[in-house]
Motif scaffolding. Structure first.
Motif, PDB file in Angstrom:
ATOM      1  N   ASN A 189       2.041 -39.449  23.639  1.00  0.00           N
ATOM      2  CA  ASN A 189       1.793 -39.166  22.227  1.00  0.00           C
ATOM      3  C   ASN A 189       2.850 -37.889  21.700  1.00  0.00           C
ATOM      4  N   LYS A 190       3.771 -37.682  22.567  1.00  0.00           N
ATOM      5  CA  LYS A 190       4.553 -36.671  21.943  1.00  0.00           C
ATOM      6  C   LYS A 190       5.805 -36.912  22.210  1.00  0.00           C
ATOM      7  N   CYS A 191       6.667 -36.444  22.978  1.00  0.00           N
ATOM      8  CA  CYS A 191       8.060 -36.947  22.947  1.00  0.00           C
ATOM      9  C   CYS A 191       8.498 -38.423  23.605  1.00  0.00           C
ATOM     10  N   LEU A 192       7.344 -39.041  24.026  1.00  0.00           N
ATOM     11  CA  LEU A 192       7.400 -40.545  24.623  1.00  0.00           C
ATOM     12  C   LEU A 192       7.342 -41.326  23.326  1.00  0.00           C
ATOM     13  N   GLU A 193       7.036 -40.705  22.242  1.00  0.00           N
ATOM     14  CA  GLU A 193       6.629 -41.286  20.795  1.00  0.00           C
ATOM     15  C   GLU A 193       5.760 -42.484  20.950  1.00  0.00           C
ATOM     16  N   ALA A 194       4.686 -42.597  21.685  1.00  0.00           N
ATOM     17  CA  ALA A 194       3.658 -43.179  21.880  1.00  0.00           C
ATOM     18  C   ALA A 194       2.460 -42.968  21.093  1.00  0.00           C
ATOM     19  N   LEU A 195       1.027 -43.504  21.550  1.00  0.00           N
ATOM     20  CA  LEU A 195       0.082 -43.212  21.087  1.00  0.00           C
ATOM     21  C   LEU A 195      -1.144 -42.631  21.644  1.00  0.00           C
ATOM     22  N   PRO A 196      -1.810 -41.571  21.199  1.00  0.00           N
ATOM     23  CA  PRO A 196      -2.847 -40.902  22.163  1.00  0.00           C
ATOM     24  C   PRO A 196      -3.735 -41.724  22.884  1.00  0.00           C
ATOM     25  N   GLY A 197      -4.197 -41.005  24.002  1.00  0.00           N
ATOM     26  CA  GLY A 197      -5.347 -41.674  24.586  1.00  0.00           C
ATOM     27  C   GLY A 197      -4.931 -42.079  26.004  1.00  0.00           C
ATOM     28  N   ILE A 198      -3.760 -41.633  26.667  1.00  0.00           N
ATOM     29  CA  ILE A 198      -3.430 -41.972  27.891  1.00  0.00           C
ATOM     30  C   ILE A 198      -2.352 -40.592  28.386  1.00  0.00           C
ATOM     31  N   ALA A 199      -2.725 -40.091  29.594  1.00  0.00           N
ATOM     32  CA  ALA A 199      -1.957 -39.154  30.281  1.00  0.00           C
ATOM     33  C   ALA A 199      -1.430 -39.748  31.575  1.00  0.00           C
ATOM     34  N   THR A 240     -12.311 -47.900  32.901  1.00  0.00           N
ATOM     35  CA  THR A 240     -11.659 -48.776  31.803  1.00  0.00           C
ATOM     36  C   THR A 240     -10.578 -48.045  31.266  1.00  0.00           C
ATOM     37  N   PRO A 241      -9.291 -48.797  31.423  1.00  0.00           N
ATOM     38  CA  PRO A 241      -8.199 -47.927  30.710  1.00  0.00           C
ATOM     39  C   PRO A 241      -8.119 -48.499  29.318  1.00  0.00           C
ATOM     40  N   PRO A 242      -7.374 -47.459  28.529  1.00  0.00           N
ATOM     41  CA  PRO A 242      -7.193 -47.893  27.277  1.00  0.00           C
ATOM     42  C   PRO A 242      -5.932 -48.732  27.213  1.00  0.00           C
ATOM     43  N   ALA A 243      -6.193 -50.148  27.281  1.00  0.00           N
ATOM     44  CA  ALA A 243      -5.147 -51.014  27.540  1.00  0.00           C
ATOM     45  C   ALA A 243      -4.430 -51.238  26.494  1.00  0.00           C
ATOM     46  N   GLN A 244      -4.784 -51.040  25.259  1.00  0.00           N
ATOM     47  CA  GLN A 244      -3.838 -51.464  24.347  1.00  0.00           C
ATOM     48  C   GLN A 244      -2.825 -50.157  24.219  1.00  0.00           C
ATOM     49  N   VAL A 245      -3.364 -48.927  24.240  1.00  0.00           N
ATOM     50  CA  VAL A 245      -2.506 -47.853  24.255  1.00  0.00           C
ATOM     51  C   VAL A 245      -1.344 -48.010  25.479  1.00  0.00           C
ATOM     52  N   LEU A 246      -1.513 -48.427  26.609  1.00  0.00           N
ATOM     53  CA  LEU A 246      -0.751 -48.888  27.633  1.00  0.00           C
ATOM     54  C   LEU A 246       0.019 -49.770  26.996  1.00  0.00           C
ATOM     55  N   ALA A 247      -0.112 -50.614  26.304  1.00  0.00           N
ATOM     56  CA  ALA A 247       0.766 -51.780  25.735  1.00  0.00           C
ATOM     57  C   ALA A 247       1.780 -50.862  24.710  1.00  0.00           C
ATOM     58  N   ALA A 248       1.363 -50.120  23.653  1.00  0.00           N
ATOM     59  CA  ALA A 248       2.048 -49.344  22.861  1.00  0.00           C
ATOM     60  C   ALA A 248       3.035 -48.348  23.421  1.00  0.00           C
ATOM     61  N   LEU A 249       2.587 -47.892  24.706  1.00  0.00           N
ATOM     62  CA  LEU A 249       3.456 -46.993  25.425  1.00  0.00           C
ATOM     63  C   LEU A 249       4.514 -47.705  25.990  1.00  0.00           C
TER      64      LEU A 249
END
Length: 372
Positions: A189-199, A240-249
């Protein structure tokens, strides 16, 4: 709303729209997607398969930083951490809370980490197995020279953990050229310009195999994530992964591929320069001199005026469509403005105009700094 904090950042609508469908994380289609996504992350870090592995972990940057410290240092292990600022200090605390021994390397709050000082500290203390370095210190805005510090770590026969939370995706990184790095850690959720929830950590496979059993935590164990990858494949995910956050990434990485990391860094640098020069034109004083100012965040000394109130200023900016942090992490009072995300220099010029108007809104007439 123009979100000008150093993460989470302003994102493109296409990235947010990628979260718009339900996903089953144990479905075979998702497993293929996740394996492909991990490959994209690995290549972006300059890692190679099977020498390196891209390891996902639910949560924020602090989670994956702690996981790296726990995984690559045994309990009681000793790590030298240049005290780069707020986030260097957080790495020190994370190591201490995990039962590791953090040895701070003192430095000025506006200084870059000195490779010669790191070399001397390692030479003076052979019990230090690792160096932990924050690539982009968002507490100050300073960018530290990871390759130069890594070179002295490598020459000393020690290991390195790199916190690239607000650097990865824009600032240069090539793990294939830095074999001393056990892991680089970052978030979406920083320089990759995606959403928070996954590292993520991108780590050396040989070091992961050598560090089984160190973590003392099931949740924060990169070696265990790697073991699961070997057993169940790169499409597997512990818990359980944040599946939708991964899709956004994944969608955000499409935009990064199209733009290129070098061009993204150039855009962020232009954003920073527009803001930096703009606030100086308003009579305000940036925290860092121009030669030390990095492209990720600009901290600005607060005005020496009795009408100054940070929350009132933040609220006035928000009413004008610009949102910044309502806290600061510098030793002296500042307000901080992020320069990263799906934004342009034109957005930063608009932000400068909003800062000017917001100061007037709250009654600030004297804009010189308190502590400059």
């Amino acid at each position: 709303m123009l979100l000008l904090i150093p993460g989470p950042v302003t994102t493109r609508p296409e990235v947010r729209q990628a979260m718009g469908r339900d996903l089953a994380p144990w479905d075979n289609d998702f497993r293929q997607f996740l394996a492909r996504l991990r490959g994209r992350i690995l290549r972006l870090a300059g890692g190679t398969d099977p020498a390196h592995a891209a390891l996902p972990l639910q949560g924020c940057g602090h989670f994956v930083t702690e996981a790296a410290l726990r995984t690559f240092l045994p309990p009681g292990g000793r790590i030298l951490i240049p005290a780069t600022g707020a986030y260097g200090n957080r790495m020190i605390r994370l190591a201490q809370e995990a039962g590791r021994v953090a040895v701070p390397l003192p430095m000025g709050p506006a200084d870059a980490a000195d490779p010669a000082a790191v070399a001397r500290a390692l030479a003076d203390d052979p019990t230090l197995s690792h160096v932990g370095l924050v690539y982009s210190e968002t507490g100050s805005g300073v960018i530290h020279d990871v390759p130069a510090v890594g070179a002295v770590v490598r020459a000393a026969g020690r290991r390195m953990i790199v916190d690239a939370v607000s650097a990865f995706g824009a600032l240069p990184l090539d793990l294939s050229a830095q074999p001393e790095v056990d892991a680089v850690v970052f978030t979406a959720n920083k320089c990759l310009e995606a959403l928070p929830g996954i590292a993520f950590a991108v780590a050396r496979a040989d070091r992961l195999r050598a560090c089984v059993g160190n973590a003392g935590s099931w949740s924060l164990d990169l070696a265990d994530i790697y073991a699961g990858t070997l057993q169940f494949g790169a499409g597997s995910f512990r818990f359980t992964p944040p599946a939708q956050v991964l899709a956004a990434l994944d969608r955000a990485l499409d935009f990064l591929d199209a733009e290129g990391s070098a061009a993204r860094l150039a855009r962020y640098t232009a954003n920073m320069r527009t803001l930096y020069d703009g606030v100086r034109g308003l009579g305000l004083v940036p925290w860092l001199p121009p030669e030390r100012q990095g492209p990720v965040i600009v901290n600005v000394h607060v005005p020496d005026d009795p009408a100054w109130d940070l929350q009132a200023f933040v609220d006035a900016l928000k009413s004008r469509g610009v949102l910044i942090s309502n806290f600061f992490t510098t030793p002296a009072p500042t307000f901080r403005v992020g320069c990263i995300g799906a934004i342009t220099p034109a957005d930063m010029a608009r932000a400068v105009q909003a800062i000017d108007a917001a100061l007037t809104d709250i009654g600030v007439t004297h804009r010189e700094a308190v502590h400059a």
